[in-house]
Scaffold this active site. Structure first.
Site, PDB file in Angstrom:
ATOM      1  N   ARG A 156       0.850  -1.186   0.000  1.00 52.62           N
ATOM      2  CA  ARG A 156       0.000   0.000   0.000  1.00 52.62           C
ATOM      3  C   ARG A 156       0.889   1.242   0.000  1.00 52.62           C
ATOM      4  O   ARG A 156       1.962   1.246   0.610  1.00 52.62           O
ATOM      5  CB  ARG A 156      -0.908   0.040   1.242  1.00 52.62           C
ATOM      6  CG  ARG A 156      -2.035  -0.985   1.230  1.00 52.62           C
ATOM      7  CD  ARG A 156      -3.103  -0.687   0.172  1.00 52.62           C
ATOM      8  NE  ARG A 156      -4.213  -1.618   0.234  1.00 52.62           N
ATOM      9  CZ  ARG A 156      -4.319  -2.744  -0.487  1.00 52.62           C
ATOM     10  NH1 ARG A 156      -3.377  -3.062  -1.359  1.00 52.62           N
ATOM     11  NH2 ARG A 156      -5.369  -3.523  -0.366  1.00 52.62           N
ATOM     12  N   HIS A 189      -1.624  -0.375  -9.824  1.00 48.36           N
ATOM     13  CA  HIS A 189      -2.186  -1.346  -8.871  1.00 48.36           C
ATOM     14  C   HIS A 189      -2.622  -2.627  -9.606  1.00 48.36           C
ATOM     15  O   HIS A 189      -3.804  -3.000  -9.585  1.00 48.36           O
ATOM     16  CB  HIS A 189      -3.369  -0.735  -8.098  1.00 48.36           C
ATOM     17  CG  HIS A 189      -3.657  -1.431  -6.801  1.00 48.36           C
ATOM     18  ND1 HIS A 189      -4.035  -0.762  -5.659  1.00 48.36           N
ATOM     19  CD2 HIS A 189      -3.612  -2.744  -6.464  1.00 48.36           C
ATOM     20  CE1 HIS A 189      -4.230  -1.640  -4.687  1.00 48.36           C
ATOM     21  NE2 HIS A 189      -3.984  -2.843  -5.152  1.00 48.36           N
TER      22      HIS A 189
HETATM   23  P1  NAP Z   1      -0.907 -11.536   5.342  1.00 49.69           P
HETATM   24  O1  NAP Z   1      -0.938 -12.979   4.972  1.00 49.69           O
HETATM   25  O2  NAP Z   1      -1.807 -11.074   6.440  1.00 49.69           O
HETATM   26  O3  NAP Z   1       0.609 -11.182   5.696  1.00 49.69           O
HETATM   27  C1  NAP Z   1       0.961  -9.967   6.265  1.00 49.69           C
HETATM   28  C2  NAP Z   1       2.398 -10.034   6.742  1.00 49.69           C
HETATM   29  O4  NAP Z   1       2.761  -8.740   7.265  1.00 49.69           O
HETATM   30  C3  NAP Z   1       2.595 -11.025   7.885  1.00 49.69           C
HETATM   31  O5  NAP Z   1       3.868 -11.621   7.800  1.00 49.69           O
HETATM   32  C4  NAP Z   1       2.523 -10.137   9.125  1.00 49.69           C
HETATM   33  O6  NAP Z   1       3.214 -10.631  10.271  1.00 49.69           O
HETATM   34  C5  NAP Z   1       3.218  -8.902   8.609  1.00 49.69           C
HETATM   35  N1  NAP Z   1       2.866  -7.735   9.416  1.00 49.69           N
HETATM   36  C6  NAP Z   1       1.655  -7.164   9.596  1.00 49.69           C
HETATM   37  N2  NAP Z   1       1.737  -6.129  10.458  1.00 49.69           N
HETATM   38  C7  NAP Z   1       3.025  -6.065  10.828  1.00 49.69           C
HETATM   39  C8  NAP Z   1       3.730  -5.229  11.721  1.00 49.69           C
HETATM   40  N3  NAP Z   1       3.129  -4.249  12.396  1.00 49.69           N
HETATM   41  N4  NAP Z   1       5.053  -5.445  11.891  1.00 49.69           N
HETATM   42  C9  NAP Z   1       5.678  -6.441  11.219  1.00 49.69           C
HETATM   43  N5  NAP Z   1       5.052  -7.282  10.346  1.00 49.69           N
HETATM   44  C10 NAP Z   1       3.748  -7.084  10.168  1.00 49.69           C
HETATM   45  O7  NAP Z   1      -1.241 -10.626   4.097  1.00 49.69           O
HETATM   46  P2  NAP Z   1      -1.034 -10.996   2.534  1.00 49.69           P
HETATM   47  O8  NAP Z   1      -2.167 -11.809   2.051  1.00 49.69           O
HETATM   48  O9  NAP Z   1       0.345 -11.501   2.367  1.00 49.69           O
HETATM   49  O10 NAP Z   1      -1.201  -9.534   1.865  1.00 49.69           O
HETATM   50  C11 NAP Z   1      -0.287  -8.496   2.162  1.00 49.69           C
HETATM   51  C12 NAP Z   1      -0.753  -7.191   1.536  1.00 49.69           C
HETATM   52  O11 NAP Z   1      -0.543  -7.208   0.128  1.00 49.69           O
HETATM   53  C13 NAP Z   1      -2.245  -6.869   1.645  1.00 49.69           C
HETATM   54  O12 NAP Z   1      -2.579  -6.389   2.927  1.00 49.69           O
HETATM   55  C14 NAP Z   1      -2.428  -5.822   0.565  1.00 49.69           C
HETATM   56  O13 NAP Z   1      -2.178  -4.529   1.109  1.00 49.69           O
HETATM   57  C15 NAP Z   1      -1.317  -6.144  -0.431  1.00 49.69           C
HETATM   58  N6  NAP Z   1      -1.858  -6.607  -1.741  1.00 49.69           N
HETATM   59  C16 NAP Z   1      -1.548  -5.886  -2.855  1.00 49.69           C
HETATM   60  C17 NAP Z   1      -1.983  -6.318  -4.099  1.00 49.69           C
HETATM   61  C18 NAP Z   1      -1.598  -5.567  -5.342  1.00 49.69           C
HETATM   62  O14 NAP Z   1      -2.128  -5.865  -6.416  1.00 49.69           O
HETATM   63  N7  NAP Z   1      -0.682  -4.622  -5.280  1.00 49.69           N
HETATM   64  C19 NAP Z   1      -2.752  -7.477  -4.204  1.00 49.69           C
HETATM   65  C20 NAP Z   1      -3.056  -8.182  -3.051  1.00 49.69           C
HETATM   66  C21 NAP Z   1      -2.600  -7.736  -1.806  1.00 49.69           C
HETATM   67  P3  NAP Z   1       2.749 -12.011  10.972  1.00 49.69           P
HETATM   68  O15 NAP Z   1       3.217 -13.102  10.037  1.00 49.69           O
HETATM   69  O16 NAP Z   1       3.469 -11.997  12.268  1.00 49.69           O
HETATM   70  O17 NAP Z   1       1.253 -11.944  11.093  1.00 49.69           O
HETATM   71  C1  GLV Z   2      -5.325  -5.650  -3.592  1.00 52.06           C
HETATM   72  O1  GLV Z   2      -4.654  -4.688  -3.425  1.00 52.06           O
HETATM   73  C2  GLV Z   2      -5.750  -6.520  -2.538  1.00 52.06           C
HETATM   74  O2  GLV Z   2      -5.611  -6.156  -1.374  1.00 52.06           O
HETATM   75  O3  GLV Z   2      -6.247  -7.619  -2.863  1.00 52.06           O
END
Ligand code: NAP
Ligand code: GLV
Length: 309
Positions: free
Chosen positions: A224, A272
């Site tokens: 983000r 995005h």
């Molecule tokens: P996820 O499975 O919830 O993983 C989040 C990771 O971030 C986990 O390792 C978590 O730690 C860590 N984290 C969260 N808060 C933290 C903090 N305060 N300090 C340190 N580490 C922290 O999420 P995901 O499915 O991988 O998705 C991640 C992000 O990708 C989404 O939230 C979204 O913003 C972004 N995204 C972008 C797109 C795009 O097209 N650009 C598409 C999809 C998603 P823990 O392992 O300890 O919980």
């Molecule tokens: C896209 O940014 C998502 O959070 O799936």
């Protein structure tokens, strides 16, 4: 049980078709054509207008139309205790792996410099470090961060991940918590950002944290825009401390036409697109949670409302 859909960027027709293929009797409604609000028990969407969900007295679950849920927290009227779930989709993880790998390889193989030489019609051959000498750090090593690590492991980069809680990921050096962030950044030549936007991560990559990265480090932000302080990144790019940045996400989207990122020579702007939500692959988990909500069974991929992700 009626489902209420809302999104300005996703096709309601495609979602309706994918969901009805799995749940033929589903009463699919599109906001603001809510009908009787008391009949809506499941909401599926991205950034429902503030107050829209509070007006649904029998809502049992809100499902985010993406992996991120920061859009959910923008609604201060969100009913307290409403379970929120998010999408955890292998196809999205594959896309994310591709997009991050594309940019990590681009920076590793010094493509921005070769593109510049091409515009100058100069035949210049630069030194090329081995992948084993290019350290990649994944800020946020959750579902998508781990998919990126699996993709990058094939290339031989030394990998590290940073998470909130201690974590073991095969082939990845683990760092966690604010106290280990500086050490994680100091060993990172290419930083891939995949941490969700929460109060704890907002403005995380400020001038001080950017300065912790080694001189010449590159940044790939797929998470983000709010995680990076734009002014600090622009200053670090201009000073040469950061060599280049690939940015898929921004504080304001679409990125305003006057924003300096658009024509900065060291910034690659993407609209995005790193990982799309595809109803074809994601509909099954929505229907699964819909059935669970209906039966009062535990939901899958529940958001921790305290942690904000
Ligand atoms: P996820 O499975 O919830 O993983 C989040 C990771 O971030 C986990 O390792 C978590 O730690 C860590 N984290 C969260 N808060 C933290 C903090 N305060 N300090 C340190 N580490 C922290 O999420 P995901 O499915 O991988 O998705 C991640 C992000 O990708 C989404 O939230 C979204 O913003 C972004 N995204 C972008 C797109 C795009 O097209 N650009 C598409 C999809 C998603 P823990 O392992 O300890 O919980
Ligand atoms: C896209 O940014 C998502 O959070 O799936």
């Amino acid at each position: 049980m009626a489902l209420l859909f809302h999104s300005s960027g996703d096709s309601p027709e495609a979602w309706k078709a994918a969901l009805l293929a799995l749940e033929p009797g589903l009463d699919f409604r599109i906001f603001p054509e809510t009908g009787n609000p008391a009949e809506i028990e499941f909401a599926l969407g991205w950034a429902f207008p503030p107050g829209a969900l509070a007006a649904l007295p029998n809502l049992k679950c809100l499902c985010s139309l993406g992996a991120g849920v920061d859009h959910v927290f923008r609604d201060s009227t969100l009913p307290k205790g409403l379970p929120v779930v998010r999408l955890v989709d292998d196809a999205m993880a594959d896309d994310m792996g591709d997009w991050v790998a594309l940019n990590v390889l681009r920076f590793h193989r010094r493509d921005p410099e070769y593109r510049r030489f091409q515009t100058e019609r100069r035949w210049v051959r630069l030194d090329q470090p081995y992948a084993k000498d290019r350290r990649v750090g994944i800020l946020g090593i959750g579902f998508l961060g781990q998919a990126v690590a699996r993709r990058l492991s094939a290339f031989g980069f030394p990998l590290a991940g940073w998470s909130r809680r201690p974590k073991r990921v095969p082939g990845v050096e683990s760092f966690h918590g604010p106290e280990q962030l500086d050490a994680f950044l100091a060993r990172t030549d290419i930083l891939a950002i995949l941490v969700p936007a929460t109060p704890a991560t907002e403005n995380l990559m400020d001038a001080r944290r950017l300065a912790r990265l080694p001189k010449g480090a590159a940044i790939v932000n797929a998470a983000r825009g709010r995680i990076i302080v734009d002014e600090a990144l622009l200053a670090a790019l201009d000073s040469g401390h950061i060599s280049v940045a690939a940015l898929d996400v921004f504080r304001e989207e679409p990125l305003p036409s006057e924003h300096p990122y658009w024509c900065h020579p060291k910034v690659l702007v993407f609209p995005h697109i790193a990982a799309y939500t595809d109803p074809e692959t994601a509909a099954a988990q929505v229907v699964d949670n819909l059935r669970r909500a209906r039966a009062g069974a535990p939901l899958q991929n529940l958001v921790d409302m305290q942690a904000g992700y």
